[in-house]
Design a protein around this motif. Structure first.
Motif, PDB file in Angstrom:
ATOM      1  N   THR A  30       0.814  -1.210   0.000  1.00 56.45           N
ATOM      2  CA  THR A  30       0.000   0.000   0.000  1.00 56.45           C
ATOM      3  C   THR A  30       0.849   1.262   0.000  1.00 56.45           C
ATOM      4  O   THR A  30       0.312   2.370  -0.071  1.00 56.45           O
ATOM      5  CB  THR A  30      -0.935   0.029   1.222  1.00 56.45           C
ATOM      6  N   GLN A  31       2.169   1.095   0.097  1.00 54.39           N
ATOM      7  CA  GLN A  31       3.075   2.241   0.161  1.00 54.39           C
ATOM      8  C   GLN A  31       4.128   2.141  -0.929  1.00 54.39           C
ATOM      9  O   GLN A  31       4.583   1.053  -1.282  1.00 54.39           O
ATOM     10  CB  GLN A  31       3.782   2.290   1.528  1.00 54.39           C
ATOM     11  N   ASP A  32       4.526   3.292  -1.460  1.00 57.50           N
ATOM     12  CA  ASP A  32       5.622   3.306  -2.433  1.00 57.50           C
ATOM     13  C   ASP A  32       6.920   2.854  -1.783  1.00 57.50           C
ATOM     14  O   ASP A  32       7.150   3.073  -0.578  1.00 57.50           O
ATOM     15  CB  ASP A  32       5.834   4.722  -2.975  1.00 57.50           C
ATOM     16  N   ARG A  44       3.144   8.994 -13.181  1.00 57.98           N
ATOM     17  CA  ARG A  44       2.599   7.632 -13.122  1.00 57.98           C
ATOM     18  C   ARG A  44       1.110   7.598 -13.438  1.00 57.98           C
ATOM     19  O   ARG A  44       0.396   8.585 -13.300  1.00 57.98           O
ATOM     20  CB  ARG A  44       2.843   7.040 -11.736  1.00 57.98           C
ATOM     21  N   ALA A  46      -2.707   6.862 -12.710  1.00 57.93           N
ATOM     22  CA  ALA A  46      -3.424   7.218 -11.484  1.00 57.93           C
ATOM     23  C   ALA A  46      -3.554   6.044 -10.517  1.00 57.93           C
ATOM     24  O   ALA A  46      -3.890   4.927 -10.921  1.00 57.93           O
ATOM     25  CB  ALA A  46      -4.807   7.752 -11.831  1.00 57.93           C
ATOM     26  N   ASN A  47      -3.270   6.318  -9.251  1.00 53.16           N
ATOM     27  CA  ASN A  47      -3.488   5.385  -8.131  1.00 53.16           C
ATOM     28  C   ASN A  47      -2.638   4.120  -8.210  1.00 53.16           C
ATOM     29  O   ASN A  47      -2.987   3.091  -7.624  1.00 53.16           O
ATOM     30  CB  ASN A  47      -4.974   5.005  -8.024  1.00 53.16           C
ATOM     31  N   THR A  48      -1.528   4.181  -8.936  1.00 51.36           N
ATOM     32  CA  THR A  48      -0.615   3.042  -8.933  1.00 51.36           C
ATOM     33  C   THR A  48       0.314   3.115  -7.725  1.00 51.36           C
ATOM     34  O   THR A  48       0.509   4.167  -7.125  1.00 51.36           O
ATOM     35  CB  THR A  48       0.246   3.016 -10.216  1.00 51.36           C
ATOM     36  N   ILE A  49       0.884   1.969  -7.377  1.00 48.82           N
ATOM     37  CA  ILE A  49       1.844   1.870  -6.275  1.00 48.82           C
ATOM     38  C   ILE A  49       3.205   1.506  -6.858  1.00 48.82           C
ATOM     39  O   ILE A  49       3.314   0.556  -7.650  1.00 48.82           O
ATOM     40  CB  ILE A  49       1.409   0.795  -5.250  1.00 48.82           C
ATOM     41  N   TYR A  92       5.479  -0.683 -11.221  1.00 52.00           N
ATOM     42  CA  TYR A  92       4.253  -0.222 -10.580  1.00 52.00           C
ATOM     43  C   TYR A  92       3.194  -1.322 -10.583  1.00 52.00           C
ATOM     44  O   TYR A  92       3.165  -2.171 -11.483  1.00 52.00           O
ATOM     45  CB  TYR A  92       3.661   0.975 -11.318  1.00 52.00           C
ATOM     46  N   PRO A  95      -4.219  -0.168 -10.053  1.00 50.46           N
ATOM     47  CA  PRO A  95      -5.367  -0.543  -9.225  1.00 50.46           C
ATOM     48  C   PRO A  95      -6.092  -1.757  -9.805  1.00 50.46           C
ATOM     49  O   PRO A  95      -6.032  -1.993 -11.014  1.00 50.46           O
ATOM     50  CB  PRO A  95      -6.262   0.699  -9.272  1.00 50.46           C
ATOM     51  N   ARG A 197      -3.605  -8.092 -11.053  1.00 53.14           N
ATOM     52  CA  ARG A 197      -3.524  -6.657 -11.314  1.00 53.14           C
ATOM     53  C   ARG A 197      -2.532  -6.440 -12.451  1.00 53.14           C
ATOM     54  O   ARG A 197      -1.643  -7.264 -12.680  1.00 53.14           O
ATOM     55  CB  ARG A 197      -3.046  -5.889 -10.070  1.00 53.14           C
TER      56      ARG A 197
END
Length: 357
Positions: A30-32, A44, A46-49, A92, A95, A197
Motif C-alpha cells: 500500500t506504500q511506495d 505515473r 493514477a493510483n498506482t503503487i 508499478y 489498481p 492486477r
C-alpha cells in the motif's frame, strides 16, 4: 544414526525457515518503495503503487525493437538495441480492474506530448511473442528486481495476459533518451495482494551525448510513418469504441507516403477489423482518412481519400468482406483530434477512423 542426524537437520532447517518468515519485514503493497526517484517527465498512471525502483549512473542494457523469441536453448528479443548510459527501472502495480490497454494508452499520450518517436510497439502474445514475460522473470536478462520474493514473483510464469509493449526514442539537446514500457495483467504467486492486477515495468535510458539533429525546415513535411499511439486494437476493443463513441481511431495502419500504399505492418490491424466484421455480420462501416494540416487542402483530401480506399480494398480483396458493407472517404485536416501546432499533435491527427454507417 544417520537417519536421526538427517531428520534433525531437516527439522532445524524447517524451523529456521519458519522463523525467517515470521521475523522478516513485511513488504507493504500500500506504500511506495522508499527513497525512489521517479521520472519527472512521465507522471505515473493514477493510483498506482511503486513497488520496485533502481537506478544506475552507468550501465549497459537491451531495449527491444522486435518481438520476443522463445527458443529451446536461449530466449531473447528478436531484435534489440544495446545501450550504454544512465538506466532507471520502475515497477508499478495498477489498481484492481484496470486493464493494460488503459495503462498503455495513458503512457503513449504522455510520451507523444513529449515528442518521443515510436521504435516498436505490440499487443498480445501473437505480436509481442509467446512467454514475453520471460524478459523479466528470467533474472539472467538483468531486468528483474531481486531484493525480495514479491518483486521476483511479479509476472509469475503462466499468469501473464494481455501484454503490451511500447518502446520510444527522443533526441533532445544532444542527448538520446529511450523508454521501454511493458504492461500486462499478471498474478503474483508469492503474494495474492500483488496478483490479478496490471503490473507496469518501465525502463528509461539516457545515453551519452549524441550528435545534434539537423535544423527543421518549414518547407519539408514531417514523416507520418511513426507514431507513439500506434497500438493494434483487437476486435473487442474496436467494438467497444464503436459502441461508446460511434467511431474507432486507428494508428496501426501506416502507409508509404509516396505511393499511399499500406505498409505490411498494418496486417495485424486489418485482421482485427475483418474479425470484427465477421463477428457482427450486420455491421457496416465508413472508413475515413485524416491528415494533419501540412500541405494544401486539395492534396490532403486526395491523400486521405486514397488511404481510406486502400484500407477498404484490402478488406474486400484480402479478407473477403462484402463491398456493400464498406464505404471510404477522406476528410483531410478538417476534423483534427488535437492541435496541429506541434509535431506530436500532427502525428495524432494523421489517422484512419472506422465510423458506424
Amino acid at each position: 544414526m544417520r537417519w536421526h542426524i538427517k531428520s534433525s537437520y531437516q527439522i532445524g532447517l524447517v524451523f529456521a525457515l519458519a522463523l525467517w518468515i515470521t521475523t522478516a519485514p513485511a513488504f507493504d503493497l500500500t506504500q511506495d518503495v522508499p527513497n525512489a526517484v521517479e521520472l519527472p517527465y512521465l507522471p505515473r498512471f493514477a493510483n498506482t503503487i511503486l513497488i520496485g525502483y533502481e537506478q544506475h549512473a552507468a550501465a549497459t542494457t537491451k531495449i527491444p525493437t522486435a518481438a520476443w523469441q522463445s527458443r529451446a536453448k536461449k530466449s531473447d528479443w528478436e531484435e534489440a538495441l544495446t545501450l550504454n548510459g544512465e538506466v532507471t527501472r520502475l515497477l508499478y502495480l495498477a489498481p484492481p480492474k484496470v486493464n493494460s490497454l488503459e495503462v498503455m494508452r495513458y503512457y503513449q499520450k504522455q510520451l507523444a506530448e513529449l515528442g518521443y518517436q515510436s521504435l516498436f510497439q505490440c499487443a498480445g502474445t501473437k505480436y509481442c511473442g509467446q512467454n514475453v514475460d520471460d524478459f523479466y522473470s528470467n533474472a539472467t536478462h538483468g531486468k528483474q528486481f531481486i531484493s525480495n520474493y514479491i518483486l521476483r514473483s511479479v509476472y509469475s510464469a503462466g499468469s501473464v495476459r494481455d501484454p503490451r509493449i511500447q518502446v520510444v526514442q527522443r533526441l533532445h539537446d544532444g542527448t538520446e533518451s529511450y523508454v521501454f514500457l511493458f504492461a500486462a495483467l499478471q498474478d503474483n504467486y508469492a503474494d495474492s495482494a500483488a496478483g490479478e492486477r496490471v503490473a507496469i515495468f518501465i525502463e528509461a535510458v539516457v545515453t551519452q551525448q549524441a550528435a545534434a539533429p539537423p535544423p527543421e525546415s518549414s518547407s519539408t513535411a514531417p514523416s507520418h510513418h511513426t507514431t507513439v499511439t500506434n497500438a493494434v486494437l483487437n476486435a473487442t476493443e474496436l467494438a467497444q469504441q464503436l459502441t461508446d463513441t460511434g467511431r474507432a481511431v486507428l494508428y496501426a495502419i501506416e502507409f508509404d507516403d509516396a505511393q499511399q500504399t499500406i505498409r505490411p505492418a498494418a496486417d495485424a490491424q486489418l485482421e482485427q477489423i475483418a474479425l470484427l466484421l465477421q463477428q457482427q455480420p450486420q455491421l457496416t462501416l465508413y472508413i475515413v482518412g485524416h491528415t494533419d494540416n501540412v500541405g494544401e487542402l486539395k492534396s490532403n483530401l486526395q491523400r486521405s481519400q486514397q488511404r481510406a480506399s486502400q484500407v477498404m480494398q484490402a478488406l474486400i480483396q484480402r479478407f473477403n468482406i462484402a463491398a456493400k458493407r464498406l464505404a471510404a472517404t477522406g476528410m483531410a485536416h478538417l476534423a483534427p483530434v488535437t492541435s496541429n501546432a506541434e509535431p506530436a499533435g500532427r502525428m495524432r491527427n494523421y489517422r484512419i477512423e472506422l465510423v458506424v454507417n
